[in-house]
Design a protein around this motif. Structure first.
Motif, mmCIF file in Angstrom:
data_model
loop_
_atom_site.group_PDB
_atom_site.id
_atom_site.type_symbol
_atom_site.label_atom_id
_atom_site.label_comp_id
_atom_site.label_asym_id
_atom_site.label_seq_id
_atom_site.Cartn_x
_atom_site.Cartn_y
_atom_site.Cartn_z
ATOM 1 N N SER A 20 -6.379 1.142 8.227
ATOM 2 C CA SER A 20 -7.274 0.983 9.372
ATOM 3 C C SER A 20 -8.742 0.864 8.981
ATOM 4 O O SER A 20 -9.573 0.533 9.821
ATOM 5 C CB SER A 20 -7.101 2.154 10.336
ATOM 6 O OG SER A 20 -5.774 2.217 10.786
ATOM 7 N N LYS A 21 -9.080 1.134 7.724
ATOM 8 C CA LYS A 21 -10.477 1.058 7.280
ATOM 9 C C LYS A 21 -11.016 -0.363 7.320
ATOM 10 O O LYS A 21 -12.205 -0.572 7.489
ATOM 11 C CB LYS A 21 -10.618 1.614 5.866
ATOM 12 C CG LYS A 21 -10.549 3.116 5.806
ATOM 13 C CD LYS A 21 -10.730 3.596 4.389
ATOM 14 C CE LYS A 21 -10.646 5.118 4.339
ATOM 15 N NZ LYS A 21 -10.741 5.612 2.952
ATOM 16 N N THR A 22 -10.143 -1.329 7.136
ATOM 17 C CA THR A 22 -10.531 -2.736 7.124
ATOM 18 C C THR A 22 -10.174 -3.367 8.463
ATOM 19 O O THR A 22 -9.087 -3.131 8.986
ATOM 20 C CB THR A 22 -9.787 -3.489 6.000
ATOM 21 O OG1 THR A 22 -10.006 -2.822 4.770
ATOM 22 C CG2 THR A 22 -10.255 -4.916 5.887
ATOM 23 N N ALA A 23 -11.093 -4.153 9.016
ATOM 24 C CA ALA A 23 -10.804 -4.852 10.273
ATOM 25 C C ALA A 23 -9.675 -5.844 10.033
ATOM 26 O O ALA A 23 -9.735 -6.670 9.121
ATOM 27 C CB ALA A 23 -12.048 -5.568 10.779
ATOM 28 N N ARG A 24 -8.631 -5.730 10.823
ATOM 29 C CA ARG A 24 -7.460 -6.593 10.661
ATOM 30 C C ARG A 24 -7.038 -7.130 12.033
ATOM 31 O O ARG A 24 -7.244 -6.470 13.045
ATOM 32 C CB ARG A 24 -6.306 -5.802 10.044
ATOM 33 C CG ARG A 24 -6.639 -5.244 8.671
ATOM 34 C CD ARG A 24 -5.493 -4.426 8.136
ATOM 35 N NE ARG A 24 -5.825 -3.698 6.944
ATOM 36 C CZ ARG A 24 -5.711 -4.151 5.711
ATOM 37 N NH1 ARG A 24 -5.254 -5.355 5.495
ATOM 38 N NH2 ARG A 24 -6.037 -3.396 4.683
ATOM 39 N N PRO A 25 -6.410 -8.297 12.049
ATOM 40 C CA PRO A 25 -5.973 -8.883 13.330
ATOM 41 C C PRO A 25 -4.649 -8.299 13.831
ATOM 42 O O PRO A 25 -4.043 -8.829 14.743
ATOM 43 C CB PRO A 25 -5.826 -10.369 12.990
ATOM 44 C CG PRO A 25 -5.448 -10.377 11.539
ATOM 45 C CD PRO A 25 -6.199 -9.213 10.934
ATOM 46 N N MET A 58 0.834 -1.197 0.000
ATOM 47 C CA MET A 58 0.000 0.000 0.000
ATOM 48 C C MET A 58 0.876 1.257 0.000
ATOM 49 O O MET A 58 0.620 2.205 -0.738
ATOM 50 C CB MET A 58 -0.921 -0.008 1.228
ATOM 51 C CG MET A 58 -1.900 1.135 1.273
ATOM 52 S SD MET A 58 -2.913 1.116 2.788
ATOM 53 C CE MET A 58 -3.773 -0.433 2.606
ATOM 54 N N LEU A 59 1.913 1.236 0.814
ATOM 55 C CA LEU A 59 2.839 2.363 0.874
ATOM 56 C C LEU A 59 3.516 2.573 -0.476
ATOM 57 O O LEU A 59 3.578 3.694 -0.985
ATOM 58 C CB LEU A 59 3.884 2.137 1.964
ATOM 59 C CG LEU A 59 5.027 3.137 2.020
ATOM 60 C CD1 LEU A 59 4.514 4.514 2.410
ATOM 61 C CD2 LEU A 59 6.100 2.666 2.977
ATOM 62 N N LEU A 60 4.021 1.519 -1.070
ATOM 63 C CA LEU A 60 4.698 1.625 -2.369
ATOM 64 C C LEU A 60 3.754 2.147 -3.446
ATOM 65 O O LEU A 60 4.148 2.960 -4.292
ATOM 66 C CB LEU A 60 5.281 0.272 -2.776
ATOM 67 C CG LEU A 60 6.461 -0.210 -1.937
ATOM 68 C CD1 LEU A 60 6.814 -1.650 -2.294
ATOM 69 C CD2 LEU A 60 7.659 0.700 -2.121
ATOM 70 N N SER A 61 2.503 1.718 -3.402
ATOM 71 C CA SER A 61 1.510 2.192 -4.357
ATOM 72 C C SER A 61 1.276 3.690 -4.198
ATOM 73 O O SER A 61 1.215 4.433 -5.179
ATOM 74 C CB SER A 61 0.205 1.421 -4.150
ATOM 75 O OG SER A 61 -0.816 1.955 -4.953
ATOM 76 N N VAL A 73 -1.826 6.260 4.359
ATOM 77 C CA VAL A 73 -1.564 4.817 4.500
ATOM 78 C C VAL A 73 -2.177 4.304 5.797
ATOM 79 O O VAL A 73 -2.871 3.282 5.814
ATOM 80 C CB VAL A 73 -0.049 4.510 4.463
ATOM 81 C CG1 VAL A 73 0.225 3.070 4.871
ATOM 82 C CG2 VAL A 73 0.525 4.786 3.090
ATOM 83 N N LEU A 74 -1.960 5.022 6.873
ATOM 84 C CA LEU A 74 -2.498 4.623 8.175
ATOM 85 C C LEU A 74 -4.023 4.605 8.148
ATOM 86 O O LEU A 74 -4.649 3.656 8.638
ATOM 87 C CB LEU A 74 -1.986 5.572 9.259
ATOM 88 C CG LEU A 74 -2.175 5.176 10.700
ATOM 89 C CD1 LEU A 74 -1.541 3.829 10.995
ATOM 90 C CD2 LEU A 74 -1.583 6.237 11.608
ATOM 91 N N THR A 75 -4.634 5.615 7.553
ATOM 92 C CA THR A 75 -6.096 5.687 7.466
ATOM 93 C C THR A 75 -6.651 4.557 6.611
ATOM 94 O O THR A 75 -7.595 3.876 7.017
ATOM 95 C CB THR A 75 -6.527 7.051 6.882
ATOM 96 O OG1 THR A 75 -6.033 8.081 7.736
ATOM 97 C CG2 THR A 75 -8.032 7.151 6.774
ATOM 98 N N ASP A 76 -6.083 4.360 5.431
ATOM 99 C CA ASP A 76 -6.578 3.314 4.527
ATOM 100 C C ASP A 76 -6.374 1.922 5.110
ATOM 101 O O ASP A 76 -7.234 1.052 4.962
ATOM 102 C CB ASP A 76 -5.902 3.409 3.163
ATOM 103 C CG ASP A 76 -6.332 4.641 2.384
ATOM 104 O OD1 ASP A 76 -7.281 5.329 2.828
ATOM 105 O OD2 ASP A 76 -5.713 4.920 1.340
#
Length: 93
Positions: free
Chosen positions: A76-81, A19-22, A71-74
């Motif tokens: 965090s949008k999806t629930a992740r473990p 995501m960061l590289l994108s 990057v941090l916002t995107d």
């Protein structure tokens, strides 16, 4: 990236790095970035949690802060473990 499930930490750290590289590729390109990782943190396991890191060398300005914030916002949008944190100017690498 930090979490209790080792496989999830490895998988999600790769996703965060991608995501960061994108986002770097989408940026205007005025600021050069050097990206290392993801790789295991120097202290890989703390309090039953695994840690992976990606190190980014770049000039820290408002544009790069906005990029990292997105990057941090995107992420965090999806629930992740796992959890993602960003440390500017870390004391250790």
């Amino acid at each position: 990236v930090t979490g209790e499930d080792e496989v999830a930490v490895m998988t999600e750290s790769k996703k965060a790095s991608d995501m960061l590289l994108s986002k770097i590729k989408e940026s205007d390109g005025d600021n050069p970035f050097i990206v290392f990782g993801p790789f295991e943190a120097s202290v890989y396991r703390v309090n039953e949690k695994f840690r992976m890191r990606t190190v980014v060398k770049c000039r820290l300005n408002s544009a790069t802060r906005a990029l990292f914030s997105s990057v941090l916002t995107d992420f965090s949008k999806t629930a992740r473990p796992v959890s993602l944190s960003i440390d500017f100017n870390p004391l250790t690498v």
